[in-house]
Design a protein around this motif. Structure first.
Motif, short mmCIF file in Angstrom:
data_model
loop_
_atom_site.label_atom_id
_atom_site.label_comp_id
_atom_site.label_asym_id
_atom_site.label_seq_id
_atom_site.Cartn_x
_atom_site.Cartn_y
_atom_site.Cartn_z
N GLY A 1 -0.95 9.06 0.80
CA GLY A 1 -1.05 7.97 -0.17
C GLY A 1 -0.68 8.34 -1.59
O GLY A 1 -0.86 7.54 -2.50
N LYS A 2 -0.17 9.56 -1.79
CA LYS A 2 0.21 10.00 -3.14
C LYS A 2 1.71 10.30 -3.18
O LYS A 2 2.33 10.59 -2.15
CB LYS A 2 -0.60 11.22 -3.56
N TYR A 3 2.27 10.22 -4.40
CA TYR A 3 3.71 10.35 -4.59
C TYR A 3 4.04 11.26 -5.76
O TYR A 3 3.19 11.55 -6.60
CB TYR A 3 4.32 8.95 -4.86
N SER B 1 0.82 -1.20 0.00
CA SER B 1 0.00 0.00 0.00
C SER B 1 0.85 1.26 0.00
O SER B 1 0.35 2.34 -0.27
CB SER B 1 -0.93 0.00 1.21
N GLU B 2 2.15 1.13 0.29
CA GLU B 2 3.01 2.31 0.19
C GLU B 2 4.44 1.94 -0.16
O GLU B 2 4.87 0.81 0.02
CB GLU B 2 2.93 3.15 1.45
N GLU C 1 -1.03 7.79 -7.41
CA GLU C 1 -1.22 6.73 -6.41
C GLU C 1 -0.79 5.40 -7.00
O GLU C 1 -0.96 5.17 -8.20
CB GLU C 1 -2.69 6.64 -6.00
N LYS D 1 7.31 11.59 -1.31
CA LYS D 1 5.90 11.54 -0.93
C LYS D 1 5.29 12.89 -1.29
O LYS D 1 5.91 13.93 -1.14
CB LYS D 1 5.75 11.30 0.58
#
Length: 148
Positions: free
Chosen positions: A57-59, A6-7, A76, A52
């Motif tokens: 949750g976004k990059y 998830s990450e 994402e 990040k």
């Protein structure tokens, strides 16, 4: 989330400058890129920045070169987005993370049937290692973590 983690792990974040390549000319030739253009591509300074995003949750992934930059902000894992590639063409791009490897999958919108490419990233000895395969040619590029 489609699959995988998830990450992205912390070790992938930072600024990385191209240090060396293996089979890069052969890889570009397998893609049909002319000798002259290959020489220009090989001379380009390349820096990759992975971070990040401010949104959870976004990059962000930035490809900074002496010729052109691509800035992919706010994506994402597992979700496809459209953006311009280093080749100046619009791409569908999907990032995924699975089994210690971050992948970046591209499909050129002007040639979706023949243009799929995936770049695989791992971190080895504090270097970002990018692996690419085309027509049976495997290329690796090593990026040193920048101290700046």
């Amino acid at each position: 989330m489609v699959e995988g983690a998830s990450e992205i792990p912390e070790k992938f974040f930072g600024k990385f400058e191209l240090d060396r390549s293996e089979n890069f000319d052969e890889f570009l030739a397998a893609k049909g890129i002319s000798w002259f253009i290959r020489q220009m591509i090989k001379l380009a300074k390349v820096t990759k920045v992975l971070a990040k995003n401010d949104a959870p949750g976004k990059y962000n992934m930035e490809n900074l070169t002496s010729k052109k930059n691509t800035l992919y902000h706010g994506w994402e894992l597992g979700k496809t987005f459209e953006a311009e590639g280093l080749d100046g063409v619009q791409h569908k791009i999907t990032f995924s993370y699975e089994s210690g490897t971050l992948s970046e999958h591209h499909i050129r919108l002007n040639d979706p049937e023949h243009s799929a490419e995936t770049y695989y990233y791992s971190v080895e000895d504090d270097q970002l290692v990018m692996k690419m395969v085309n027509n049976g040619i495997t290329c690796r590029r090593w990026f040193k973590r920048s101290k700046k």
